[in-house]
Enzyme design. Structure first.
Site, short mmCIF file in Angstrom:
data_model
loop_
_atom_site.label_atom_id
_atom_site.label_comp_id
_atom_site.label_asym_id
_atom_site.label_seq_id
_atom_site.Cartn_x
_atom_site.Cartn_y
_atom_site.Cartn_z
CD GLU A 176 3.71 -25.75 -25.97
OE1 GLU A 176 2.56 -25.47 -25.60
OE2 GLU A 176 4.72 -25.46 -25.30
CB CYS A 281 -7.51 -31.16 -13.92
SG CYS A 281 -9.16 -30.63 -14.30
P1 NAD Z 1 1.23 -26.80 -18.62
O1 NAD Z 1 1.13 -25.96 -17.41
O2 NAD Z 1 2.52 -27.44 -18.95
O3 NAD Z 1 0.80 -25.95 -19.91
C1 NAD Z 1 -0.36 -25.16 -19.94
C2 NAD Z 1 -0.15 -23.99 -20.87
O4 NAD Z 1 0.93 -23.21 -20.36
C3 NAD Z 1 0.24 -24.40 -22.29
O5 NAD Z 1 -0.43 -23.55 -23.19
C4 NAD Z 1 1.74 -24.18 -22.33
O6 NAD Z 1 2.20 -23.81 -23.60
C5 NAD Z 1 1.95 -23.04 -21.34
N1 NAD Z 1 3.25 -23.13 -20.67
C6 NAD Z 1 3.91 -24.27 -20.34
N2 NAD Z 1 5.08 -23.96 -19.72
C7 NAD Z 1 5.14 -22.61 -19.68
C8 NAD Z 1 6.09 -21.69 -19.15
N3 NAD Z 1 7.21 -22.10 -18.56
N4 NAD Z 1 5.84 -20.37 -19.25
C9 NAD Z 1 4.71 -19.95 -19.84
N5 NAD Z 1 3.78 -20.77 -20.36
C10 NAD Z 1 3.98 -22.09 -20.27
O7 NAD Z 1 0.07 -27.90 -18.50
P2 NAD Z 1 -0.21 -29.14 -19.46
O8 NAD Z 1 0.84 -30.17 -19.24
O9 NAD Z 1 -0.49 -28.68 -20.84
O10 NAD Z 1 -1.60 -29.64 -18.86
C11 NAD Z 1 -1.69 -30.49 -17.77
C12 NAD Z 1 -1.88 -29.74 -16.47
O11 NAD Z 1 -3.04 -28.93 -16.54
C13 NAD Z 1 -2.10 -30.64 -15.27
O12 NAD Z 1 -1.40 -30.12 -14.18
C14 NAD Z 1 -3.59 -30.58 -15.03
O13 NAD Z 1 -4.01 -30.86 -13.72
C15 NAD Z 1 -3.85 -29.16 -15.39
N6 NAD Z 1 -5.25 -28.95 -15.71
C16 NAD Z 1 -6.01 -28.29 -14.79
C17 NAD Z 1 -7.35 -28.10 -15.03
C18 NAD Z 1 -8.20 -27.38 -14.03
O14 NAD Z 1 -9.31 -27.06 -14.37
N7 NAD Z 1 -7.74 -27.13 -12.83
C19 NAD Z 1 -7.93 -28.57 -16.22
C20 NAD Z 1 -7.12 -29.22 -17.14
C21 NAD Z 1 -5.78 -29.40 -16.88
#
Ligand code: NAD
Length: 495
Positions: A176, A281
């Site tokens: 979002e 990441c």
């Molecule tokens: P996030 O986990 O906060 O959000 C990811 C998704 O989950 C979003 O679409 C968000 O709307 C949803 N979300 C968030 N909180 C939620 C909840 N409580 N319940 C259900 N859905 C929820 O991650 P972010 O801040 O958007 O991205 C950064 C993170 O992603 C970092 O930890 C990074 O390391 C990780 N990441 C990992 C990879 C990989 O390939 N391993 C790649 C890119 C990013």
């Protein structure tokens, strides 16, 4: 205030939930739009569109599906600048980061263009008299993707390219925080000839995610994001009978051995730690200095930092942009506040940098004498903070990394082939770089970490993506044995 819609059944659909979330311009620090947050009903409408579209899409020939992917690739390439601009506007990426993200995304489209070759099954003739056994790969149905803010174009492309090419229909729930690029990709897919309903976007937060996880018509969920949410998605999705791949967070270590080329290692550490403001990441967040290399390495890194230009993505000379939100910037900065108290040495403090007046900027930071147990070592900071841990031996370096909860990526810098070879064997991390700081596998391999960086056993994209989005059907067939039977074919067998 501009509103950002859903994309359902081939058109933009405004949200009716009455709930929205602010979308900022991180370089200016102001809200520029509001994204509608889907209600349960709105998710259901998108899933219903995907379910309806599945029947015809599944029956679409492999060559026609590949043709759509070829056309999509051309459209993405020709609209590259526009997509990069959107990435910069909502995420804050500088031009080089936006271009890099798109290049890696495009690789995934190119991989999916080869789908006819990848959906070949196996065939065993004559397993017994007249009996053949063969396997075919079939799509799952409606599959969903839930993606993070840090690669709003590339990570969705890790998922939907293979999902669609293998004959599934797709519902994307983007972050979002930077939701607009998903709508541009949807438009380009439509222009490429993708039938309506095959690709849908529901904007949303936890409400939408929870509905996806429980929806009876969704067969599989791909997730990329932070570890706590990845764990939740995996546990909930699988409890509801879905196939789930869930990639989580990271804390990537870069080992520098005493024989390494220090200039090469310092260049690599700077670009891998601070590129994309550390919001990757695969960012390097810990340098492990082995033996006596610490002082020289810290000097080499420190002397490079003042040259790194922090600024908005609209300035072509900017090398590092802002963080995604003010809240995230403050959280990252809080690690600098606490570092000295925990016993680390703050060599460069990003809060003291000369930064653009507005926007969610934080300068680059370098911490020395960081050690296990400190929050700056244990946590994923996800910002432009590089920690240096000093150890005496190669074994200590390996042990340190293997004990960390995350195991996404790692790298070693050395001139010693034997040490590099031992490292790739010894290290409990999913993606390893040898004199390469960000070892993101190319699209025809697959991407995935180990330990708390992944839940489930499926890596993402590439061959693992094709496996994840298909299920194998094995057919055992019996016909009269052509070698021995005198079956009446209904017409003369020979002249
Ligand atoms: P996030 O986990 O906060 O959000 C990811 C998704 O989950 C979003 O679409 C968000 O709307 C949803 N979300 C968030 N909180 C939620 C909840 N409580 N319940 C259900 N859905 C929820 O991650 P972010 O801040 O958007 O991205 C950064 C993170 O992603 C970092 O930890 C990074 O390391 C990780 N990441 C990992 C990879 C990989 O390939 N391993 C790649 C890119 C990013």
């Amino acid at each position: 205030m501009r509103t950002i819609d859903h994309w359902i059944n081939g058109s933009l659909v405004p949200s009716r939930s009455g709930q929205s979330s602010p979308v900022y311009n991180p370089a200016l620090g102001i809200q520029q739009a509001a994204v509608g947050l889907a209600s349960i009903d709105e998710v259901d409408i998108a899933v219903a569109a995907a379910k309806t579209a599945f029947r015809a899409w599944r029956a679409t020939s492999l060559s026609k599906r590949a043709e759509v992917m070829f056309r999509f690739r051309e459209l993405v390439v020709s609209r590259r600048d526009e997509i990069a601009e959107l990435l910069s506007l909502e995420h804050g990426k500088v031009p080089s980061d936006a271009a890099g993200e798109l290049a890696r995304g495009i690789e995934n489209i190119e991989f999916a263009c080869g789908i006819p070759a990848m959906l070949k099954g196996g065939y065993s003739e004559g397993v017994s008299s007249g009996v053949d056994v063969y396997s075919i790969k079939q799509p799952l149905g409606v599959v969903a993707g839930i993606t993070p803010f840090n690669f709003p174009a590339m990570v969705p492309m890790w998922m939907f390219t293979n999902a669609i090419a293998t004959g599934n229909t797709f519902v994307l729930k983007p972050s979002e925080k930077d939701p607009s690029v998903s709508l541009l990709l949807a438009e380009l897919l439509k222009m490429a000839g993708l039938p309506d309903g095959v690709f849908n976007v529901v904007q949303g937060d936890r409400v939408a995610v929870d509905r996806i996880l429980e929806h009876p018509d969704i067969a599989a969920v791909s997730f990329v994001g932070s570890t706590p949410i990845a764990q939740y998605i995996y546990a909930t999705g699988t409890a509801n009978g879905k196939r789930v791949q869930a990639l989580g967070g990271a804390k990537n270590h870069m080992v520098v051995l005493p024989d390494a080329d220090i200039n090469m290692a310092a260049d690599a550490a700077v670009s891998a730690a601070y590129g994309s403001a550390g919001e990757r990441c695969m960012a390097i967040s810990v340098v492990v200095a082995v033996g006596g290399v610490g002082d020289t390495l810290i000097d080499a890194i420190s002397e490079r930092l003042p040259k790194l230009k922090v600024g908005p993505g609209t300035d072509p000379s900017s090398e590092m942009g802002p963080l995604i939100t003010g809240e995230h910037r403050d959280k990252v900065a809080s690690y600098l506040e606490g570092a000295a108290g925990e016993g680390a040495t703050v060599v460069v403090d990003g809060r003291e940098a000369d930064l653009p007046e507005h926007g969610f900027f934080l300068g680059v930071s370098l911490l020395d004498n960081v050690a296990p147990g400190m929050s700056s070592y244990e946590d994923e900071i996800f910002g432009p903070v590089l920690s240096v841990v000093r150890v005496e031996t190669y074994d200590e370096a390996v042990d340190l990394i293997n004990r960390h909860q995350y195991g996404n990526g790692t790298a070693i810098f050395t001139r010693d082939g034997g040490a590099a070879h031992a490292f790739q064997y010894d290290i409990n991390v999913g993606m390893v770089g040898i004199n390469v700081p960000i070892p993101v596998p190319v699209a025809y391999y697959s991407f995935g970490g180990w330990k708390a960086s992944i839940f489930g056993d499926s890596n993402i994209y590439g061959p693992a993506g094709v496996e994840f989005y298909t299920r194998t059907k094995t057919v055992t067939s019996r016909w009269p044995d052509p070698a021995t039977s005198s079956v009446d074919l209904g017409f003369p067998r020979t002249r």
